[in-house]
Design a protein around this motif. Sequence first.
Motif, PDB file in Angstrom:
ATOM      1  N   LEU A  52      26.756   1.980  27.680  1.00 30.59           N
ATOM      2  CA  LEU A  52      26.686   0.975  26.620  1.00 30.59           C
ATOM      3  C   LEU A  52      25.621   1.279  25.577  1.00 30.59           C
ATOM      4  CD1 LEU A  52      26.899  -2.374  28.621  1.00 30.59           C
ATOM      5  CD2 LEU A  52      28.731  -1.213  27.392  1.00 30.59           C
ATOM      6  N   GLU A  53      25.307   2.508  25.340  1.00 25.69           N
ATOM      7  CA  GLU A  53      24.188   2.827  24.452  1.00 25.69           C
ATOM      8  C   GLU A  53      24.216   2.025  23.159  1.00 25.69           C
ATOM      9  OE1 GLU A  53      22.037   4.368  26.235  1.00 25.69           O
ATOM     10  OE2 GLU A  53      23.607   4.837  27.651  1.00 25.69           O
ATOM     11  N   ALA A  54      25.338   1.949  22.520  1.00 28.45           N
ATOM     12  CA  ALA A  54      25.426   1.253  21.225  1.00 28.45           C
ATOM     13  C   ALA A  54      25.364  -0.268  21.374  1.00 28.45           C
ATOM     14  CB  ALA A  54      26.708   1.656  20.498  1.00 28.45           C
ATOM     15  N   LEU A  68      20.481  -6.427  27.386  1.00 29.90           N
ATOM     16  CA  LEU A  68      20.231  -5.409  28.401  1.00 29.90           C
ATOM     17  C   LEU A  68      19.051  -4.527  28.000  1.00 29.90           C
ATOM     18  CD1 LEU A  68      23.923  -4.535  29.252  1.00 29.90           C
ATOM     19  CD2 LEU A  68      22.267  -5.636  30.780  1.00 29.90           C
ATOM     20  N   LEU A  69      18.986  -4.144  26.739  1.00 27.96           N
ATOM     21  CA  LEU A  69      17.866  -3.330  26.271  1.00 27.96           C
ATOM     22  C   LEU A  69      16.550  -4.099  26.395  1.00 27.96           C
ATOM     23  CD1 LEU A  69      16.858  -0.700  25.043  1.00 27.96           C
ATOM     24  CD2 LEU A  69      17.393  -1.647  22.781  1.00 27.96           C
ATOM     25  N   GLY A  70      16.570  -5.368  26.088  1.00 33.47           N
ATOM     26  CA  GLY A  70      15.382  -6.196  26.266  1.00 33.47           C
ATOM     27  C   GLY A  70      14.932  -6.228  27.715  1.00 33.47           C
ATOM     28  N   LEU A  71      15.895  -6.282  28.639  1.00 37.44           N
ATOM     29  CA  LEU A  71      15.541  -6.259  30.062  1.00 37.44           C
ATOM     30  C   LEU A  71      14.882  -4.939  30.445  1.00 37.44           C
ATOM     31  CD1 LEU A  71      18.660  -7.981  31.670  1.00 37.44           C
ATOM     32  CD2 LEU A  71      16.381  -8.956  31.303  1.00 37.44           C
ATOM     33  N   VAL A  72      15.397  -3.831  29.937  1.00 33.00           N
ATOM     34  CA  VAL A  72      14.800  -2.522  30.226  1.00 33.00           C
ATOM     35  C   VAL A  72      13.362  -2.493  29.713  1.00 33.00           C
ATOM     36  CG1 VAL A  72      14.914  -0.037  29.750  1.00 33.00           C
ATOM     37  CG2 VAL A  72      17.015  -1.316  30.263  1.00 33.00           C
ATOM     38  N   ARG A  73      13.155  -2.939  28.493  1.00 37.96           N
ATOM     39  CA  ARG A  73      11.811  -2.963  27.903  1.00 37.96           C
ATOM     40  C   ARG A  73      10.893  -3.898  28.688  1.00 37.96           C
ATOM     41  NH1 ARG A  73      11.329  -1.921  22.107  1.00 37.96           N
ATOM     42  NH2 ARG A  73      10.249  -3.930  21.925  1.00 37.96           N
ATOM     43  N   ASP A 112      18.992   0.510  17.765  1.00 40.89           N
ATOM     44  CA  ASP A 112      18.519   1.738  17.130  1.00 40.89           C
ATOM     45  C   ASP A 112      18.401   2.779  18.242  1.00 40.89           C
ATOM     46  OD1 ASP A 112      16.755   3.817  16.332  1.00 40.89           O
ATOM     47  OD2 ASP A 112      15.784   2.524  14.885  1.00 40.89           O
ATOM     48  N   PRO A 113      19.056   3.931  18.105  1.00 45.09           N
ATOM     49  CA  PRO A 113      18.993   4.948  19.160  1.00 45.09           C
ATOM     50  C   PRO A 113      17.571   5.344  19.551  1.00 45.09           C
ATOM     51  CG  PRO A 113      20.672   5.529  17.555  1.00 45.09           C
ATOM     52  CD  PRO A 113      19.933   4.340  16.992  1.00 45.09           C
ATOM     53  N   ALA A 114      16.655   5.359  18.598  1.00 44.09           N
ATOM     54  CA  ALA A 114      15.267   5.712  18.914  1.00 44.09           C
ATOM     55  C   ALA A 114      14.605   4.629  19.773  1.00 44.09           C
ATOM     56  CB  ALA A 114      14.470   5.939  17.632  1.00 44.09           C
ATOM     57  N   ALA A 118      13.343   5.286  23.578  1.00 42.54           N
ATOM     58  CA  ALA A 118      11.953   4.989  23.929  1.00 42.54           C
ATOM     59  C   ALA A 118      11.880   4.012  25.107  1.00 42.54           C
ATOM     60  CB  ALA A 118      11.219   4.422  22.717  1.00 42.54           C
ATOM     61  N   ALA A 119      12.776   3.044  25.140  1.00 44.49           N
ATOM     62  CA  ALA A 119      12.782   2.072  26.235  1.00 44.49           C
ATOM     63  C   ALA A 119      13.091   2.753  27.559  1.00 44.49           C
ATOM     64  CB  ALA A 119      13.794   0.969  25.953  1.00 44.49           C
ATOM     65  N   TRP A 120      14.138   3.578  27.570  1.00 38.90           N
ATOM     66  CA  TRP A 120      14.493   4.269  28.817  1.00 38.90           C
ATOM     67  C   TRP A 120      13.394   5.230  29.251  1.00 38.90           C
ATOM     68  CZ3 TRP A 120      17.544   2.267  32.051  1.00 38.90           C
ATOM     69  CH2 TRP A 120      18.701   1.591  31.661  1.00 38.90           C
ATOM     70  N   GLU A 121      12.809   5.945  28.303  1.00 39.43           N
ATOM     71  CA  GLU A 121      11.731   6.882  28.634  1.00 39.43           C
ATOM     72  C   GLU A 121      10.540   6.132  29.247  1.00 39.43           C
ATOM     73  OE1 GLU A 121       8.658   9.837  26.314  1.00 39.43           O
ATOM     74  OE2 GLU A 121      10.660   9.574  25.463  1.00 39.43           O
ATOM     75  N   ALA A 122      10.172   5.020  28.639  1.00 45.53           N
ATOM     76  CA  ALA A 122       9.055   4.223  29.146  1.00 45.53           C
ATOM     77  C   ALA A 122       9.373   3.647  30.519  1.00 45.53           C
ATOM     78  CB  ALA A 122       8.731   3.094  28.166  1.00 45.53           C
TER      79      ALA A 122
END
Length: 185
Positions: A52-54, A68-73, A112-114, A118-122
Amino acid sequence: MTSGRGRRRAELFVDEERDGRLGARTTGDERHMLVDFLAAQRATLELKCAGLEAQLARRSVEPSTLSLLGLVRHLADVERRWFRRVLAGQDVPLLFGSDTDPDQDFDGAVPDPAVTAAAWEAWRAEAAFADRFVAEAPDLDIEGHDGWRGTVSLRWVLIHMVEEYARHNGHADLLRERIDGAIGV
């Protein structure tokens, strides 16, 4: 009437053969069991976000601002807080939230892909730090001080982390279903 097991609304999210979450020990020592449960919860978060990247930043359960991205962060910051700041005593800032903007972990989750990378890397870096910390700890009774909870042990932090992921994985279930209809444990 037929005998046998009925079909549940939601079975496993992926086929059992491909699901690495099922390897948690059911017997053994406390440290390994807690680590296995935490690993399974982390794997569930990754699984719910897969493909679901996009759409990871989509806020799909209105009026909630969760994504979902907020949860990762958020979970990257939770890992950092408990393992680096509280238990390891490192004086490091949170990555996404702050005292002046405590919801930035969720609010800053933009498509934003960046930002996603960054979220996944962190998140991966913080989970890896936590895993190393736990593996190197002499026992589960080591302690750290937290301004909110007071003195906490590594045992308590591990239990709390399983609790934190389980709670947010329930959110991830709802978010994912609203995004693309995918359901499953």
